[in-house]
Scaffold this active site. Structure first.
Site, PDB file in Angstrom:
ATOM      1  N   THR A 171       0.826  -1.207   0.000  1.00  0.00           N
ATOM      2  CA  THR A 171       0.000   0.000   0.000  1.00  0.00           C
ATOM      3  C   THR A 171       0.860   1.256   0.000  1.00  0.00           C
ATOM      4  O   THR A 171       2.002   1.232   0.478  1.00  0.00           O
ATOM      5  CB  THR A 171      -0.895  -0.009   1.256  1.00  0.00           C
ATOM      6  OG1 THR A 171      -1.530   1.256   1.394  1.00  0.00           O
ATOM      7  CG2 THR A 171      -0.092  -0.258   2.528  1.00  0.00           C
ATOM      8  N   ASP A 172       0.276   2.358  -0.465  1.00  0.00           N
ATOM      9  CA  ASP A 172       1.000   3.638  -0.413  1.00  0.00           C
ATOM     10  C   ASP A 172       1.138   4.156   1.020  1.00  0.00           C
ATOM     11  O   ASP A 172       1.937   5.045   1.291  1.00  0.00           O
ATOM     12  CB  ASP A 172       0.325   4.696  -1.309  1.00  0.00           C
ATOM     13  CG  ASP A 172      -1.121   4.986  -0.958  1.00  0.00           C
ATOM     14  OD1 ASP A 172      -1.674   4.341  -0.035  1.00  0.00           O
ATOM     15  OD2 ASP A 172      -1.721   5.866  -1.622  1.00  0.00           O
ATOM     16  N   GLU A 173       0.364   3.572   1.954  1.00  0.00           N
ATOM     17  CA  GLU A 173       0.405   4.076   3.335  1.00  0.00           C
ATOM     18  C   GLU A 173       1.752   3.831   4.005  1.00  0.00           C
ATOM     19  O   GLU A 173       2.049   4.437   5.033  1.00  0.00           O
ATOM     20  CB  GLU A 173      -0.722   3.451   4.170  1.00  0.00           C
ATOM     21  CG  GLU A 173      -2.087   3.803   3.617  1.00  0.00           C
ATOM     22  CD  GLU A 173      -3.240   3.545   4.571  1.00  0.00           C
ATOM     23  OE1 GLU A 173      -3.013   3.427   5.780  1.00  0.00           O
ATOM     24  OE2 GLU A 173      -4.374   3.475   4.081  1.00  0.00           O
ATOM     25  N   TYR A 202      -1.499  -0.502  11.094  1.00  0.00           N
ATOM     26  CA  TYR A 202      -1.702  -1.132   9.782  1.00  0.00           C
ATOM     27  C   TYR A 202      -0.520  -0.850   8.861  1.00  0.00           C
ATOM     28  O   TYR A 202       0.119  -1.766   8.329  1.00  0.00           O
ATOM     29  CB  TYR A 202      -3.007  -0.644   9.131  1.00  0.00           C
ATOM     30  CG  TYR A 202      -3.078  -0.961   7.648  1.00  0.00           C
ATOM     31  CD1 TYR A 202      -3.182  -2.276   7.200  1.00  0.00           C
ATOM     32  CD2 TYR A 202      -2.996   0.050   6.687  1.00  0.00           C
ATOM     33  CE1 TYR A 202      -3.220  -2.581   5.844  1.00  0.00           C
ATOM     34  CE2 TYR A 202      -3.046  -0.241   5.329  1.00  0.00           C
ATOM     35  CZ  TYR A 202      -3.147  -1.554   4.915  1.00  0.00           C
ATOM     36  OH  TYR A 202      -3.163  -1.856   3.569  1.00  0.00           O
ATOM     37  N   LYS A 254       2.392  -3.342   7.263  1.00  0.00           N
ATOM     38  CA  LYS A 254       2.573  -3.502   5.813  1.00  0.00           C
ATOM     39  C   LYS A 254       4.011  -3.118   5.437  1.00  0.00           C
ATOM     40  O   LYS A 254       4.646  -3.773   4.609  1.00  0.00           O
ATOM     41  CB  LYS A 254       1.568  -2.639   5.027  1.00  0.00           C
ATOM     42  CG  LYS A 254       0.128  -3.113   5.098  1.00  0.00           C
ATOM     43  CD  LYS A 254      -0.097  -4.510   4.523  1.00  0.00           C
ATOM     44  CE  LYS A 254       0.015  -4.560   3.010  1.00  0.00           C
ATOM     45  NZ  LYS A 254      -0.384  -5.907   2.485  1.00  0.00           N
TER      46      LYS A 254
HETATM   47  P1  NAD Z   1      -9.811  -7.141   2.628  1.00  0.00           P
HETATM   48  O1  NAD Z   1      -9.733  -6.861   4.099  1.00  0.00           O
HETATM   49  O2  NAD Z   1     -11.065  -6.898   1.881  1.00  0.00           O
HETATM   50  O3  NAD Z   1      -9.418  -8.680   2.364  1.00  0.00           O
HETATM   51  C1  NAD Z   1      -8.356  -9.319   3.010  1.00  0.00           C
HETATM   52  C2  NAD Z   1      -8.524 -10.833   2.792  1.00  0.00           C
HETATM   53  O4  NAD Z   1      -7.409 -11.501   3.404  1.00  0.00           O
HETATM   54  C3  NAD Z   1      -9.792 -11.412   3.430  1.00  0.00           C
HETATM   55  O5  NAD Z   1     -10.442 -12.281   2.534  1.00  0.00           O
HETATM   56  C4  NAD Z   1      -9.280 -12.161   4.652  1.00  0.00           C
HETATM   57  O6  NAD Z   1     -10.110 -13.274   5.018  1.00  0.00           O
HETATM   58  C5  NAD Z   1      -7.905 -12.596   4.191  1.00  0.00           C
HETATM   59  N1  NAD Z   1      -6.956 -12.828   5.286  1.00  0.00           N
HETATM   60  C6  NAD Z   1      -6.648 -11.977   6.302  1.00  0.00           C
HETATM   61  N2  NAD Z   1      -5.735 -12.540   7.122  1.00  0.00           N
HETATM   62  C7  NAD Z   1      -5.471 -13.774   6.612  1.00  0.00           C
HETATM   63  C8  NAD Z   1      -4.612 -14.833   6.999  1.00  0.00           C
HETATM   64  N3  NAD Z   1      -3.867 -14.753   8.102  1.00  0.00           N
HETATM   65  N4  NAD Z   1      -4.559 -15.944   6.235  1.00  0.00           N
HETATM   66  C9  NAD Z   1      -5.325 -16.060   5.102  1.00  0.00           C
HETATM   67  N5  NAD Z   1      -6.161 -15.084   4.695  1.00  0.00           N
HETATM   68  C10 NAD Z   1      -6.229 -13.959   5.448  1.00  0.00           C
HETATM   69  O7  NAD Z   1      -8.590  -6.356   2.010  1.00  0.00           O
HETATM   70  P2  NAD Z   1      -8.398  -5.610   0.609  1.00  0.00           P
HETATM   71  O8  NAD Z   1      -8.858  -4.229   0.731  1.00  0.00           O
HETATM   72  O9  NAD Z   1      -8.912  -6.472  -0.465  1.00  0.00           O
HETATM   73  O10 NAD Z   1      -6.796  -5.578   0.539  1.00  0.00           O
HETATM   74  C11 NAD Z   1      -6.056  -6.646  -0.055  1.00  0.00           C
HETATM   75  C12 NAD Z   1      -4.581  -6.290  -0.073  1.00  0.00           C
HETATM   76  O11 NAD Z   1      -4.387  -5.078  -0.791  1.00  0.00           O
HETATM   77  C13 NAD Z   1      -3.975  -6.075   1.310  1.00  0.00           C
HETATM   78  O12 NAD Z   1      -2.686  -6.617   1.326  1.00  0.00           O
HETATM   79  C14 NAD Z   1      -3.930  -4.563   1.448  1.00  0.00           C
HETATM   80  O13 NAD Z   1      -2.908  -4.149   2.329  1.00  0.00           O
HETATM   81  C15 NAD Z   1      -3.662  -4.157   0.027  1.00  0.00           C
HETATM   82  N6  NAD Z   1      -4.122  -2.799  -0.366  1.00  0.00           N
HETATM   83  C16 NAD Z   1      -5.419  -2.426  -0.149  1.00  0.00           C
HETATM   84  C17 NAD Z   1      -5.850  -1.170  -0.578  1.00  0.00           C
HETATM   85  C18 NAD Z   1      -7.275  -0.713  -0.384  1.00  0.00           C
HETATM   86  O14 NAD Z   1      -7.598   0.426  -0.711  1.00  0.00           O
HETATM   87  N7  NAD Z   1      -8.187  -1.549   0.103  1.00  0.00           N
HETATM   88  C19 NAD Z   1      -4.942  -0.296  -1.186  1.00  0.00           C
HETATM   89  C20 NAD Z   1      -3.615  -0.715  -1.393  1.00  0.00           C
HETATM   90  C21 NAD Z   1      -3.224  -1.971  -0.974  1.00  0.00           C
HETATM   91  O1  TDX Z   2     -16.698   6.717   7.865  1.00  0.00           O
HETATM   92  C1  TDX Z   2     -15.603   7.128   7.474  1.00  0.00           C
HETATM   93  N1  TDX Z   2     -15.418   8.475   7.313  1.00  0.00           N
HETATM   94  C2  TDX Z   2     -14.252   9.018   6.896  1.00  0.00           C
HETATM   95  O2  TDX Z   2     -14.144  10.248   6.767  1.00  0.00           O
HETATM   96  C3  TDX Z   2     -14.495   6.246   7.153  1.00  0.00           C
HETATM   97  C4  TDX Z   2     -14.652   4.760   7.301  1.00  0.00           C
HETATM   98  C5  TDX Z   2     -13.322   6.812   6.711  1.00  0.00           C
HETATM   99  N2  TDX Z   2     -13.189   8.156   6.595  1.00  0.00           N
HETATM  100  C6  TDX Z   2     -11.935   8.731   6.045  1.00  0.00           C
HETATM  101  C7  TDX Z   2     -10.635   8.195   6.620  1.00  0.00           C
HETATM  102  C8  TDX Z   2      -9.699   8.300   5.432  1.00  0.00           C
HETATM  103  O3  TDX Z   2      -9.194   9.627   5.324  1.00  0.00           O
HETATM  104  O4  TDX Z   2     -11.920   8.343   4.662  1.00  0.00           O
HETATM  105  C9  TDX Z   2     -10.591   8.048   4.227  1.00  0.00           C
HETATM  106  C10 TDX Z   2     -10.540   6.615   3.721  1.00  0.00           C
HETATM  107  O5  TDX Z   2     -10.719   5.753   4.842  1.00  0.00           O
HETATM  108  P1  TDX Z   2     -10.604   4.154   4.739  1.00  0.00           P
HETATM  109  O6  TDX Z   2     -11.594   3.642   3.758  1.00  0.00           O
HETATM  110  O7  TDX Z   2     -10.631   3.611   6.128  1.00  0.00           O
HETATM  111  O8  TDX Z   2      -9.189   3.980   4.033  1.00  0.00           O
HETATM  112  P2  TDX Z   2      -7.688   4.384   4.427  1.00  0.00           P
HETATM  113  O9  TDX Z   2      -7.521   4.547   5.882  1.00  0.00           O
HETATM  114  O10 TDX Z   2      -7.283   5.515   3.533  1.00  0.00           O
HETATM  115  O11 TDX Z   2      -6.933   3.016   3.980  1.00  0.00           O
HETATM  116  C11 TDX Z   2      -7.315   2.347   2.755  1.00  0.00           C
HETATM  117  O12 TDX Z   2      -6.436   2.642   1.682  1.00  0.00           O
HETATM  118  C12 TDX Z   2      -5.146   2.095   1.729  1.00  0.00           C
HETATM  119  C13 TDX Z   2      -7.406   0.830   2.954  1.00  0.00           C
HETATM  120  O13 TDX Z   2      -8.286   0.538   4.024  1.00  0.00           O
HETATM  121  C14 TDX Z   2      -6.048   0.248   3.185  1.00  0.00           C
HETATM  122  O14 TDX Z   2      -6.125  -1.173   3.313  1.00  0.00           O
HETATM  123  C15 TDX Z   2      -5.159   0.609   2.011  1.00  0.00           C
HETATM  124  O15 TDX Z   2      -3.863   0.157   2.199  1.00  0.00           O
END
Ligand code: NAD
Ligand code: TDX
Length: 331
Positions: A121-123, A147, A151
Site C-alpha cells: 500500500t502507499d500508506e 496497519y 505492511k
Molecule cells: P480485505 O480486508 O477486503 O481482504 C483481506 C482478505 O485476506 C480477506 O479475505 C481475509 O479473510 C484474508 N486474510 C486476512 N488474514 C489472513 C490470513 N492470516 N490468512 C489467510 N487469509 C487472510 O482487504 P483488501 O482491501 O482487499 O486488501 C487486499 C490487499 O491489498 C492487502 O494486502 C492490502 O494491504 C492491500 N491494499 C489495499 C488497498 C485498499 O484500498 N483496500 C490499497 C492498497 C493496498
Molecule cells: O466513515 C468514514 N469516514 C471518513 O471520513 C471512514 C470509514 C473513513 N473516513 C476517512 C478516513 C480516510 O481519510 O476516509 C478516508 C478513507 O478511509 P478508509 O476507507 O478507512 O481507508 P484508508 O484509511 O485511507 O486506507 C485504505 O487505503 C489504503 C485501505 O483501508 C487500506 O487497506 C489501504 O492500504
C-alpha cells in the site's frame, strides 16, 4: 500457469481472481483465504471448478502455506488485515497476518523456488502535505498506523528475502481502491450504505484529508502487468491520478444518489489520521505500458453505487455489526 492467490476472498483479491479468470482463460487459480470477517466466498461465486479451487487456511500456518505454494507456479499475496481503524483499536492481528503471515509466504516461496508478487500500500510512505511531491518508488518509508507499520514490515521482509535469498519477488504499492465487493467498514461503501439505510454520511474530522482513488479493476490490471512483465526485485507504484478530499467524495456520492450535497455529518477524527496520499505511477506506465481504464472517478463511483444498490443481500449481513463497532469508537 497455476497461480496461488492469498486473500482471494477479500475485496481486491476477489476482484483480481475474477479479472484473471476472464483475461487469462488458460490459467488455473487457487485461492487460499482464512475467511476473517473481511473474507466472503460469495465474492467468488460462479467460477468453474475446472479452473479454480479454494482452500480455507491461514497464511501463518506453515504446513498449509507450504503445501499450497508447492502446488503452484506463482503466488500473488493479498492476504492481510487491512482496516486502519481496527489496527488502532486492536493491533495484534495485524502483526500476525501482515508480518508473520508474509514471513511464512516468503519461507515457502524460498523453499519451493516460486515467483512471488507482494501486494502493498502507499500508506507505508506516511502522509504528505498538500503541496508535497507525490510518492514514488524512492520515497523513504515512514508509516504512521499499526496497519501501515505492519505492511511496511512485510515489504522490508520481501526486500530482505530478495537480497539475501534471491527470492524471485516483486512488490506493488497501490493507492486507495474502490469498487464492488468492498467491505462496508471502508469509506466509500460505508457512505453509500448509510444513505441507502436512510442515515447521513460520516466525515472524520474536517473532511479535508486527501486520498488518491483507483478502481479495483485497474489495480488488478496493474498487478497482472507486473506479474507478466515486471522485473524481479523491483517495486512498482500503482495509481490513477484520483486525488480527492473526503468531503469531495461524500458530496459526489450524495449528488449521484439524488441527495442534497450538504447532507452529511462530521464525526470524531481517527487518531493519527494521515492527511494526504498521492501516487506518481510513471514507472509502471512507462516501463510496463500499464494504464488505468477508469480515468473518470465519477463514472466508477456511479457504477459502484449501482452495485451496492443491487447487492443489498451481500452487504446487509455485515452492516449492523460494523456500525455497532463504529458507535463504540464514536464515529
Ligand atoms: P480485505 O480486508 O477486503 O481482504 C483481506 C482478505 O485476506 C480477506 O479475505 C481475509 O479473510 C484474508 N486474510 C486476512 N488474514 C489472513 C490470513 N492470516 N490468512 C489467510 N487469509 C487472510 O482487504 P483488501 O482491501 O482487499 O486488501 C487486499 C490487499 O491489498 C492487502 O494486502 C492490502 O494491504 C492491500 N491494499 C489495499 C488497498 C485498499 O484500498 N483496500 C490499497 C492498497 C493496498
Ligand atoms: O466513515 C468514514 N469516514 C471518513 O471520513 C471512514 C470509514 C473513513 N473516513 C476517512 C478516513 C480516510 O481519510 O476516509 C478516508 C478513507 O478511509 P478508509 O476507507 O478507512 O481507508 P484508508 O484509511 O485511507 O486506507 C485504505 O487505503 C489504503 C485501505 O483501508 C487500506 O487497506 C489501504 O492500504
Amino acid at each position: 500457469m497455476k497461480i496461488l492467490v492469498t486473500g482471494g476472498a477479500g475485496f481486491i483479491g476477489s476482484n483480481f481472481v475474477r479479472f484473471i479468470y476472464n483475461e487469462r482463460p488458460d490459467w488455473y487459480i487457487n485461492v487460499l483465504d482464512s475467511l476473517t470477517y473481511a473474507g466472503n466466498t460469495k465474492n467468488l461465486d460462479g467460477l468453474e471448478p475446472s479452473r479454480y479451487s479454494f482452500i480455507k487456511g491461514d497464511i501463518c500456518d506453515e504446513a498449509t502455506i507450504d503445501a499450497a505454494v508447492a502446488d503452484c507456479d506463482a503466488v500473488v499475496h493479498f492476504a492481510a488485515e487491512t482496516h486502519v481503524d481496527n489496527s488502532v483499536h486492536n493491533p495484534r492481528p495485524f502483526v500476525d497476518s501482515n508480518i508473520v503471515g508474509t514471513f511464512q509466504v516468503l519461507e515457502a516461496v524460498r523453499k519451493h523456488n516460486k515467483r512471488l508478487h507482494h501486494i502493498s500500500t502507499d500508506e507505508v510512505y506516511g502522509d504528505l502535505e498538500p503541496g508535497d511531491s507525490k510518492f514514488n518508488e524512492k520515497t523513504p518509508y515512514n508509516p504512521s498506523s499499526p496497519y501501515s507499520a505492519t505492511k511496511a514490515g512485510s515489504d522490508h521482509l520481501v526486500q530482505a528475502w530478495i537480497r539475501s535469498f534471491e527470492v524471485q519477488a516483486t512488490i506493488s504499492n497501490c493507492s486507495n481502491n474502490y469498487g464492488p465487493y468492498q467491505h462496508v467498514e471502508k469509506f466509500i461503501p460505508r457512505q453509500i450504505t448509510e444513505i441507502l439505510e436512510g442515515r447521513k454520511p460520516k466525515l472524520y474530522g474536517n473532511g479535508q484529508n486527501i486520498r488518491d482513488w483507483i478502481h479495483a479493476e485497474d489495480h488488478s490490471s496493474g498487478v497482472l502487468a507486473i506479474l507478466e512483465k515486471g522485473k524481479v526485485g523491483e517495486t512498482y507504484l500503482i495509481g490513477a491520478n484520483g486525488e480527492k478530499t473526503n468531503q469531495e467524495v461524500v458530496e459526489s456520492i450524495l449528488g449521484l444518489m439524488g441527495k442534497n450535497k450538504a447532507d452529511y455529518e462530521h464525526v470524531n477524527d481517527r487518531p493519527g489520521h494521515d492527511l494526504r496520499y498521492a501516487i506518481d505511477s510513471t514507472k509502471i506506465r512507462t516501463e510496463l505500458g500499464w494504464q488505468p481504464r477508469y480515468t473518470d472517478f465519477k463514472d466508477g463511483l456511479a457504477q459502484t453505487i449501482d452495485w451496492y444498490k443491487q447487492n443489498e443481500a451481500w452487504w446487509k449481513p455485515q452492516k449492523t455489526q460494523t456500525e455497532a463497532k463504529y458507535k463504540e469508537l464514536g464515529r
